[in-house]
Design a protein around this motif. Structure first.
Motif, PDB file in Angstrom:
ATOM      1  N   MET A 115       0.820  -1.190   0.000  1.00 28.20           N
ATOM      2  CA  MET A 115       0.000   0.000   0.000  1.00 28.20           C
ATOM      3  C   MET A 115       0.865   1.256   0.000  1.00 28.20           C
ATOM      4  O   MET A 115       0.444   2.301   0.440  1.00 28.20           O
ATOM      5  CB  MET A 115      -0.919  -0.025   1.215  1.00 28.20           C
ATOM      6  CG  MET A 115      -1.962   1.009   1.118  1.00 28.20           C
ATOM      7  SD  MET A 115      -3.301   0.975   2.292  1.00 28.20           S
ATOM      8  CE  MET A 115      -2.890  -0.172   3.516  1.00 28.20           C
ATOM      9  N   LYS A 116       2.044   1.164  -0.502  1.00 28.90           N
ATOM     10  CA  LYS A 116       2.962   2.287  -0.486  1.00 28.90           C
ATOM     11  C   LYS A 116       2.439   3.443  -1.332  1.00 28.90           C
ATOM     12  O   LYS A 116       1.905   3.248  -2.406  1.00 28.90           O
ATOM     13  CB  LYS A 116       4.323   1.854  -0.991  1.00 28.90           C
ATOM     14  CG  LYS A 116       4.980   0.855  -0.072  1.00 28.90           C
ATOM     15  CD  LYS A 116       6.311   0.435  -0.586  1.00 28.90           C
ATOM     16  CE  LYS A 116       6.900  -0.574   0.391  1.00 28.90           C
ATOM     17  NZ  LYS A 116       8.152  -1.097  -0.049  1.00 28.90           N
ATOM     18  N   HIS A 117       2.596   4.614  -0.808  1.00 24.19           N
ATOM     19  CA  HIS A 117       2.262   5.865  -1.480  1.00 24.19           C
ATOM     20  C   HIS A 117       0.765   6.067  -1.700  1.00 24.19           C
ATOM     21  O   HIS A 117       0.377   6.929  -2.466  1.00 24.19           O
ATOM     22  CB  HIS A 117       3.016   6.003  -2.798  1.00 24.19           C
ATOM     23  CG  HIS A 117       4.497   5.842  -2.639  1.00 24.19           C
ATOM     24  ND1 HIS A 117       5.271   6.727  -1.936  1.00 24.19           N
ATOM     25  CD2 HIS A 117       5.323   4.878  -3.080  1.00 24.19           C
ATOM     26  CE1 HIS A 117       6.525   6.316  -1.954  1.00 24.19           C
ATOM     27  NE2 HIS A 117       6.589   5.195  -2.641  1.00 24.19           N
ATOM     28  N   GLN A 118      -0.075   5.258  -1.055  1.00 26.29           N
ATOM     29  CA  GLN A 118      -1.512   5.474  -1.118  1.00 26.29           C
ATOM     30  C   GLN A 118      -1.850   6.601  -0.152  1.00 26.29           C
ATOM     31  O   GLN A 118      -1.406   6.593   0.990  1.00 26.29           O
ATOM     32  CB  GLN A 118      -2.281   4.209  -0.715  1.00 26.29           C
ATOM     33  CG  GLN A 118      -2.024   3.027  -1.591  1.00 26.29           C
ATOM     34  CD  GLN A 118      -2.766   3.102  -2.912  1.00 26.29           C
ATOM     35  OE1 GLN A 118      -3.451   4.072  -3.222  1.00 26.29           O
ATOM     36  NE2 GLN A 118      -2.625   2.068  -3.704  1.00 26.29           N
ATOM     37  N   VAL A 119      -2.625   7.556  -0.601  1.00 28.52           N
ATOM     38  CA  VAL A 119      -3.060   8.657   0.257  1.00 28.52           C
ATOM     39  C   VAL A 119      -4.434   8.298   0.810  1.00 28.52           C
ATOM     40  O   VAL A 119      -5.364   8.019   0.050  1.00 28.52           O
ATOM     41  CB  VAL A 119      -3.120   9.985  -0.517  1.00 28.52           C
ATOM     42  CG1 VAL A 119      -3.684  11.092   0.373  1.00 28.52           C
ATOM     43  CG2 VAL A 119      -1.741  10.353  -1.046  1.00 28.52           C
ATOM     44  N   VAL A 120      -4.538   8.288   2.125  1.00 27.31           N
ATOM     45  CA  VAL A 120      -5.794   7.948   2.790  1.00 27.31           C
ATOM     46  C   VAL A 120      -6.251   9.154   3.603  1.00 27.31           C
ATOM     47  O   VAL A 120      -5.554   9.585   4.523  1.00 27.31           O
ATOM     48  CB  VAL A 120      -5.631   6.711   3.702  1.00 27.31           C
ATOM     49  CG1 VAL A 120      -6.917   6.432   4.455  1.00 27.31           C
ATOM     50  CG2 VAL A 120      -5.208   5.496   2.884  1.00 27.31           C
ATOM     51  N   ALA A 121      -7.413   9.699   3.227  1.00 24.95           N
ATOM     52  CA  ALA A 121      -8.006  10.794   3.989  1.00 24.95           C
ATOM     53  C   ALA A 121      -8.538  10.212   5.295  1.00 24.95           C
ATOM     54  O   ALA A 121      -9.216   9.183   5.291  1.00 24.95           O
ATOM     55  CB  ALA A 121      -9.125  11.444   3.195  1.00 24.95           C
ATOM     56  N   VAL A 122      -8.215  10.858   6.402  1.00 20.93           N
ATOM     57  CA  VAL A 122      -8.607  10.366   7.729  1.00 20.93           C
ATOM     58  C   VAL A 122      -9.492  11.411   8.404  1.00 20.93           C
ATOM     59  O   VAL A 122      -9.110  12.575   8.512  1.00 20.93           O
ATOM     60  CB  VAL A 122      -7.368  10.077   8.609  1.00 20.93           C
ATOM     61  CG1 VAL A 122      -7.797   9.593   9.980  1.00 20.93           C
ATOM     62  CG2 VAL A 122      -6.456   9.068   7.931  1.00 20.93           C
ATOM     63  N   VAL A 123     -10.652  10.953   8.853  1.00 20.06           N
ATOM     64  CA  VAL A 123     -11.608  11.813   9.546  1.00 20.06           C
ATOM     65  C   VAL A 123     -11.920  11.168  10.889  1.00 20.06           C
ATOM     66  O   VAL A 123     -12.223   9.979  10.943  1.00 20.06           O
ATOM     67  CB  VAL A 123     -12.911  11.960   8.733  1.00 20.06           C
ATOM     68  CG1 VAL A 123     -13.930  12.789   9.490  1.00 20.06           C
ATOM     69  CG2 VAL A 123     -12.626  12.554   7.367  1.00 20.06           C
ATOM     70  N   GLY A 124     -11.828  11.953  11.938  1.00 25.97           N
ATOM     71  CA  GLY A 124     -12.169  11.463  13.266  1.00 25.97           C
ATOM     72  C   GLY A 124     -13.263  12.320  13.860  1.00 25.97           C
ATOM     73  O   GLY A 124     -13.493  13.441  13.427  1.00 25.97           O
ATOM     74  N   SER A 125     -13.924  11.784  14.874  1.00 26.06           N
ATOM     75  CA  SER A 125     -15.001  12.527  15.516  1.00 26.06           C
ATOM     76  C   SER A 125     -14.469  13.632  16.421  1.00 26.06           C
ATOM     77  O   SER A 125     -15.210  14.496  16.837  1.00 26.06           O
ATOM     78  CB  SER A 125     -15.902  11.580  16.296  1.00 26.06           C
ATOM     79  OG  SER A 125     -15.121  10.792  17.173  1.00 26.06           O
ATOM     80  N   SER A 126     -13.165  13.602  16.709  1.00 22.04           N
ATOM     81  CA  SER A 126     -12.514  14.654  17.484  1.00 22.04           C
ATOM     82  C   SER A 126     -11.086  14.773  16.972  1.00 22.04           C
ATOM     83  O   SER A 126     -10.576  13.853  16.335  1.00 22.04           O
ATOM     84  CB  SER A 126     -12.500  14.286  18.976  1.00 22.04           C
ATOM     85  OG  SER A 126     -11.619  13.189  19.194  1.00 22.04           O
ATOM     86  N   PRO A 127     -10.415  15.885  17.258  1.00 19.57           N
ATOM     87  CA  PRO A 127      -9.017  16.015  16.830  1.00 19.57           C
ATOM     88  C   PRO A 127      -8.126  14.911  17.399  1.00 19.57           C
ATOM     89  O   PRO A 127      -7.249  14.396  16.706  1.00 19.57           O
ATOM     90  CB  PRO A 127      -8.602  17.388  17.355  1.00 19.57           C
ATOM     91  CG  PRO A 127      -9.877  18.153  17.448  1.00 19.57           C
ATOM     92  CD  PRO A 127     -10.923  17.132  17.835  1.00 19.57           C
ATOM     93  N   GLN A 128      -8.363  14.515  18.641  1.00 18.02           N
ATOM     94  CA  GLN A 128      -7.571  13.450  19.250  1.00 18.02           C
ATOM     95  C   GLN A 128      -7.801  12.129  18.515  1.00 18.02           C
ATOM     96  O   GLN A 128      -6.865  11.405  18.197  1.00 18.02           O
ATOM     97  CB  GLN A 128      -7.915  13.300  20.727  1.00 18.02           C
ATOM     98  CG  GLN A 128      -7.142  12.182  21.402  1.00 18.02           C
ATOM     99  CD  GLN A 128      -7.565  11.975  22.853  1.00 18.02           C
ATOM    100  OE1 GLN A 128      -8.435  12.664  23.366  1.00 18.02           O
ATOM    101  NE2 GLN A 128      -6.936  11.029  23.509  1.00 18.02           N
ATOM    102  N   SER A 129      -9.049  11.806  18.246  1.00 12.61           N
ATOM    103  CA  SER A 129      -9.392  10.576  17.530  1.00 12.61           C
ATOM    104  C   SER A 129      -8.770  10.579  16.133  1.00 12.61           C
ATOM    105  O   SER A 129      -8.206   9.578  15.695  1.00 12.61           O
ATOM    106  CB  SER A 129     -10.916  10.437  17.433  1.00 12.61           C
ATOM    107  OG  SER A 129     -11.274   9.390  16.565  1.00 12.61           O
ATOM    108  N   ALA A 130      -8.873  11.695  15.447  1.00 13.01           N
ATOM    109  CA  ALA A 130      -8.311  11.798  14.095  1.00 13.01           C
ATOM    110  C   ALA A 130      -6.807  11.575  14.126  1.00 13.01           C
ATOM    111  O   ALA A 130      -6.253  10.872  13.270  1.00 13.01           O
ATOM    112  CB  ALA A 130      -8.645  13.159  13.498  1.00 13.01           C
ATOM    113  N   GLY A 131      -6.132  12.153  15.101  1.00 12.11           N
ATOM    114  CA  GLY A 131      -4.684  11.970  15.220  1.00 12.11           C
ATOM    115  C   GLY A 131      -4.312  10.525  15.472  1.00 12.11           C
ATOM    116  O   GLY A 131      -3.343  10.012  14.891  1.00 12.11           O
ATOM    117  N   GLU A 132      -5.091   9.854  16.312  1.00 10.99           N
ATOM    118  CA  GLU A 132      -4.827   8.441  16.597  1.00 10.99           C
ATOM    119  C   GLU A 132      -5.006   7.591  15.346  1.00 10.99           C
ATOM    120  O   GLU A 132      -4.188   6.723  15.050  1.00 10.99           O
ATOM    121  CB  GLU A 132      -5.754   7.947  17.713  1.00 10.99           C
ATOM    122  CG  GLU A 132      -5.431   8.538  19.071  1.00 10.99           C
ATOM    123  CD  GLU A 132      -6.498   8.233  20.118  1.00 10.99           C
ATOM    124  OE1 GLU A 132      -7.442   7.454  19.834  1.00 10.99           O
ATOM    125  OE2 GLU A 132      -6.388   8.791  21.226  1.00 10.99           O
TER     126      GLU A 132
END
Length: 138
Positions: A1-18
């Motif tokens: 999965m090298k160089h795949q860009v995955v958009a990450v959305v979390g319900s809070s900034p802490q969750s998104a960072g994790e």
């Protein structure tokens, strides 16, 4: 999965960072986005992590706008299955505990999937019968 860009959305900034850290450990390049953000072109997949207080159906309209395969992480997997026929890019629905340890595989499945939505159970297969078995929702 090298160089795949995955958009990450979390319900809070802490969750998104994790979840960004989990995506990076899966070998992809995380791109942090806000919940409800406009569709972003260039992401190979989306990881959307909702907490226990968020009903998946309340985000259905927004999820329909996402242009790449979606892995939806929610403790409400049964409720999220109702989104499967409405959100064509919804490829995997999983509880957080399973996504934490299997996100790399789930992303591969999401990007390779063509039809249907894989619903990952909270626990593995049961020795007697099909309780807890992985199911496909259409």
């Amino acid at each position: 999965m090298k160089h795949q860009v995955v958009a990450v959305v979390g319900s809070s900034p802490q969750s998104a960072g994790e979840w960004c850290r989990v995506v990076a450990s899966a070998g992809a390049v995380p791109a942090l986005k806000d919940l409800g953000t406009s569709a972003v072109i260039g992401a190979d997949a989306w990881v959307v992590a909702l907490d226990q207080w968020q009903a998946p159906m309340t985000h259905g309209f927004w999820l329909r706008s996402l242009p790449a395969p979606i892995v939806l992480i929610t403790p409400h997997t049964l409720a999220a299955q109702t989104l499967a026929p409405l959100v064509t890019q919804l490829k995997v629905i999983t509880p957080p505990s399973r996504a934490l340890h299997g996100l790399a595989d789930m992303l591969v499945l999401a990007m390779a999937g063509t039809a249907g939505t894989l619903v990952v159970p909270a626990q593995g297969f049961q020795p007697h019968g099909m309780r807890g078995a992985t199911a496909w929702a259409y």
